[in-house]
Design a protein around this motif. Structure first.
Motif, short mmCIF file in Angstrom:
data_model
loop_
_atom_site.label_atom_id
_atom_site.label_comp_id
_atom_site.label_asym_id
_atom_site.label_seq_id
_atom_site.Cartn_x
_atom_site.Cartn_y
_atom_site.Cartn_z
N THR A 112 0.81 -1.40 -0.10
CA THR A 112 -0.20 -0.05 0.02
C THR A 112 0.87 1.20 -0.17
OG1 THR A 112 -0.20 -0.29 2.42
CG2 THR A 112 -1.91 -1.23 1.10
N GLY A 113 1.99 1.06 -0.44
CA GLY A 113 3.00 2.14 -0.24
C GLY A 113 2.77 3.36 -1.47
N PHE A 114 2.79 4.58 -0.94
CA PHE A 114 2.73 5.49 -2.05
C PHE A 114 3.42 5.68 -3.11
CE2 PHE A 114 1.00 7.82 1.85
CZ PHE A 114 -0.62 7.82 1.51
N LEU A 115 4.67 5.32 -2.87
CA LEU A 115 5.95 5.43 -3.89
C LEU A 115 5.41 3.86 -4.94
CD1 LEU A 115 8.80 6.83 -2.48
CD2 LEU A 115 6.92 7.81 -3.74
N PHE A 119 2.90 5.95 -7.17
CA PHE A 119 4.02 6.83 -8.05
C PHE A 119 4.08 5.87 -9.35
CE2 PHE A 119 7.75 8.34 -9.63
CZ PHE A 119 7.50 9.58 -9.74
N ALA A 120 4.34 4.60 -9.04
CA ALA A 120 4.85 3.64 -10.11
C ALA A 120 3.64 3.56 -11.15
CB ALA A 120 5.07 2.32 -9.31
N LYS A 121 2.55 4.14 -10.91
CA LYS A 121 1.42 4.18 -12.08
C LYS A 121 1.67 4.93 -13.10
CE LYS A 121 -2.08 3.17 -8.95
NZ LYS A 121 -3.62 2.99 -8.81
N ARG A 122 2.53 5.92 -12.80
CA ARG A 122 2.82 7.06 -13.79
C ARG A 122 3.01 6.63 -15.24
NH1 ARG A 122 5.31 12.60 -11.36
NH2 ARG A 122 3.81 12.86 -9.69
N GLY A 465 8.44 14.88 -18.34
CA GLY A 465 9.54 15.11 -17.19
C GLY A 465 8.80 14.30 -16.08
N TRP A 466 7.42 14.26 -15.67
CA TRP A 466 6.98 13.86 -14.54
C TRP A 466 7.12 12.41 -14.38
CZ3 TRP A 466 2.68 10.76 -15.85
CH2 TRP A 466 2.29 10.84 -16.79
N PRO A 471 10.82 10.82 -6.88
CA PRO A 471 9.51 10.37 -5.96
C PRO A 471 9.25 11.10 -4.86
CG PRO A 471 10.87 8.73 -7.10
CD PRO A 471 11.56 9.82 -6.91
N TRP A 472 10.21 11.34 -4.03
CA TRP A 472 9.88 12.25 -2.71
C TRP A 472 9.68 13.46 -2.80
CZ3 TRP A 472 9.46 9.26 1.53
CH2 TRP A 472 9.96 7.93 1.59
#
Ligand SMILES: Nc1nc2c(c(=O)[nH]1)N[C@H]1C(S)=C(S)[C@@H](COP(=O)(O)OP(=O)(O)OC[C@H]3O[C@@H](n4cnc5c(=O)[nH]c(N)nc54)[C@H](O)[C@@H]3O)O[C@H]1N2
Ligand SMILES: Nc1nc2c(c(=O)[nH]1)N[C@H]1C(S)=C(S)[C@@H](COP(=O)(O)OP(=O)(O)OC[C@H]3O[C@@H](n4cnc5c(=O)[nH]c(N)nc54)[C@H](O)[C@@H]3O)O[C@H]1N2
Ligand code: SF4
Ligand SMILES: [Mo]
Length: 659
Positions: A112-115, A119-122, A465-466, A471-472
């Protein structure tokens, strides 16, 4: 020996603060940290079993490709470079030939980590891949409760602990949220708080509660109206509160008055005097806390049940006197985190519950799975597996372990467990949050989700770029308004922060009040909760299923062995079918047959069975092969607890499911 401070990242309400003892780079033990006021001091068997799971022989430690048919091993090891290029080429070819929509991202809450998760879904956001509606777990309950309250968040756990009666309604907290249960037990010890369980089966929570109410599965709307009628008749509802904070009460009260004790008993099986007992309890002991389980809302009428129960505390003059999941009460900027707000392509969204049919029909030509094991946990398993096994569907799985889904993949990529990476997660149930430190170096060739996605992005020559930012830094923005005080910088400095919850007396409904009769409608919902007629049993039984302590969904069979292959059968049902305790029985319907060991017990009602989820039967068939891929109208959630089956001794059983 070092102690590393982390947080258990599992899909679990508790998200325990965990301290990890590490000696020369190896995890020696995990223990509960005392710094979290909710999870203090102890871990469940899974948290304790984590070192074994990290070092289990089921770890994926290197990238693998599926071998050609007839090869000596089903998979062969390849370097990352080879795997990444192959997959990137395949993504490109799929888009060119079949369009973006034929890429499916299938992800869930394995971490359930945010990263690691969001984030990995970007990558998939920028590609415009199809995603699911994430309705497999809690969405129907959120939607149902939201009809009356706007957002579905409720009380905080300290409020629960301060209550004088706590009702666990379709919620097996002793197993599914053991720290919340421990808090409730402490309240009982300290202040005589009365613990009630409302559950059709005598769950571990029902067994340990002071009072156990046993309605028929799916009859909770009727039971709720019965309680409401009792309170109305006794003039025990808080009319001052209702007048000030709600709308639609007259219509609700009129419907509730129609639920006479006789009618309630007929629908629920709960006698009038038991309904009166709950009514008296709620009148004598204030405040009450209604802990609404996710099991309650995973049935044909699950969203209706959740909304009906959530309205009871409003009668008693309580602002959101329930807790379901507080995720909707947090201010988190998800679309920034997962990149969907930056993307030029809006991916299609399909039903998670109903995805089996689409997979089987070959609608997606490329499926990327991470943080989930759909070949065990989705309904309509036969279709799910048929779809994953199709020759023309390319399946890539990024997982820590050789899951049943990984076994069906074309490419398997090794992931870091939560103990091998640094991240942040937030509990949907308690407010305490700290940094999850990395405890050990990555095992084998395992990579972080973000590194994998950025490598794909580079190979696909994506220039947004995003995709490549720190990530932090992105997390800092995402969580800028999430905490009462402080943010990511403070977490990184080792502080424990408290998550802010929206105010308990704010209602995001059209009227800005609690709407007893909802003015908004979702998925064909009516203004008031309705009790749908329950199918008459006949020779069919309802199969309930929920989790047991040693497993998180399909995980931990490598540590604790198979999920118990048992089914609870009431003595009357067993006698009718010549089934004896410990007999091997066939549980079957038109979809599948699963063989299990019968436990003859009065812990379930006649007409009801119960089995641990998501087991694999003695015949190798998963429980979820029995579950149709039907979604609820409200919220699109699953119907795991409305599965109709038959049961018989397994000898002489014909495989086509005929009885
Ligand atoms: N050990 C362990 N804990 C877990 C998990 C796990 O896999 N393992 N998973 C986590 C996740 S993701 C979730 S969603 C939660 C779920 O945890 P809970 O919210 O506790 O839900 P369930 O365990 O699905 O079901 C709870 C109870 O609901 C009862 N029930 C079923 N149908 C009905 C009904 O119609 N009416 C009523 N009143 N009761 C009914 C079941 O008999 C069961 O005892 O658990 C979390 N915690
Ligand atoms: N019969 C039945 N089935 C159910 C339910 C039910 O009540 N009855 N309930 C449903 C519910 S509530 C839920 S929430 C779902 C859960 O369904 P899933 O999300 O599929 O649950 P898991 O089996 O825990 O799968 C998680 C996977 O993530 C992997 N994983 C763990 N950590 C990481 C990581 O850091 N990175 C990566 N890449 N992978 C990781 C694990 O090894 C595992 O393979 O199941 C549903 N299925
Ligand atoms: S699985 Fe849940 S209860 Fe167990 S250690 Fe992790 S967060 Fe705590
Ligand atoms: Mo869940």
């Amino acid at each position: 020996m070092k102690t590393i401070k982390t947080v258990c990242h599992r899909d679990c309400p508790d998200n325990c603060f965990m301290d990890v003892s590490v000696d020369r780079g190896k995890i020696i033990a995990t223990r509960g940290s005392t710094l979290n006021p909710v999870t203090r001091g102890f871990l469940c068997p899974r948290g304790i079993g984590d070192p074994q799971r990290v070092y289990s022989n089921k770890r994926v430690l290197h990238p693998h490709l599926k071998s050609e048919p007839g090869g000596p091993e089903p998979f062969r090891r390849v370097p990352w470079d080879v795997a990444l290029s192959l997959v990137a080429d395949r993504i490109k070819a799929t888009i060119d030939t079949h369009g973006r929509e034929s890429l499916l991202l299938y992800d869930y809450a394995g971490n359930t980590g945010f990263l690691a998760w969001h984030f990995a879904k970007r990558l998939w956001s920028t590609l415009g891949a199809t995603t699911t509606d994430y309705a497999l777990c809690s969405r129907s309950g959120h939607t149902g409760i939201g009809l009356h309250y706007g957002l579905s968040y409720g009380l905080q756990l300290p409020d629960m602990a301060a209550s004088t009666v706590i009702l666990f309604w379709g919620n097996n907290a002793k197993v599914s949220a053991s720290h919340i249960w421990a808090m409730a037990r402490q309240a009982r010890k300290d202040r005589g708080t009365i613990l009630v369980s409302v559950d059709p089966r005598r769950s571990p929570t029902a067994k340990a509660a002071d009072i156990w109410i046993q309605p028929r599965p799916g009859s909770d709307v009727a039971l709720s109206y019965g309680i409401a009628r009792y309170l109305l008749e006794k003039e025990a509802v808080d009319l001052g509160f209702i007048g000030k904070w709600s709308t639609g009460f007259p219509a609700y009260a009129e419907t509730a008055m129609g639920w006479t004790p006789e009618r309630v008993e007929q629908a629920t099986g709960v006698p009038g005097q038991v309904v009166a007992q709950i009514g008296e309890l709620l009148m004598a002991h204030r405040p009450a806390a209604f802990m609404i389980g996710l099991g309650l809302q995973k049935s044909m009428q699950g969203a209706e049940s959740a909304r009906a129960v959530a309205l009871l505390p409003a009668l008693l003059g309580l602002h959101r006197g329930f807790q379901y999941s507080n995720s909707k009460g947090h201010e988190i900027d998800w679309t920034t985190l997962n990149g969907s707000r930056f993307s030029r392509h809006r991916g299609k969204v399909v039903s998670q519950v109903g995805i089996g049919k689409r997979l089987a029909a070959g609608e997606f030509k490329f499926v990327y799975v991470f943080g989930s094991n759909p070949a065990m946990t989705l309904p309509d398993q036969a279709a799910v597996r048929r779809g994953l096994d199709r020759e023309d569907v390319y399946v890539v799985v990024h997982d820590t372990h050789w899951s049943e889904t990984a076994a069906r993949a074309d490419v398997v990529l090794p992931a870091l467990t939560f103990l091998e990476k640094r991240d942040v997660c937030i509990s949907d149930h308690h407010a305490y949050s700290r940094l999850s430190e990395q405890a050990i170096a990555p095992l084998g060739d395992s990579w972080h989700e973000i590194r994998v996605m950025q490598q794909f992005a580079k190979r696909l020559r994506l220039t947004d770029g995003w995709l490549y930012v720190d990530p932090w830094a992105a997390l800092e923005k995402t969580l800028a308004h999430t905490y009462r005080e402080g943010g990511v910088k403070h977490l990184l400095a080792g502080e424990v922060l408290e998550v802010k919850l929206r105010p308990n007396d704010a209602y995001q409904t059209p009227s800005g009040k609690i709407e007893f009769a909802a003015t908004a409608s979702q998925g064909g919902s009516t203004p008031l909760p309705i009790q749908h007629p329950l199918p008459r049993a006949g020779s069919w039984l309802v199969l309930l299923n929920s989790s047991v302590a040693n497993y998180t969904h399909s995980q931990f069979t490598d540590v604790f062995g198979p999920i118990p292959q048992v089914v609870w059968v009431h003595p009357e049902d067993a006698a009718h079918r010549s089934i004896e305790d410990n007999d091997v029985v066939a549980v079957f319907n038109e979809l599948a047959t699963v063989t299990l060991c019968a436990k003859v017990t009065d812990r379930v009602l006649p007409g009801t069975l119960w089995a641990p989820r998501p087991l694999t039967g003695l015949n190798g068939v998963p429980l979820n092969a029995l579950v149709p891929g039907i979604s609820q109208g409200i919220g699109g959630g699953p119907i795991f607890n409305s599965v109709k089956v038959k049961i018989k001794p397994s000898a002489g059983f014909s495989e086509n499911g005929e009885s």
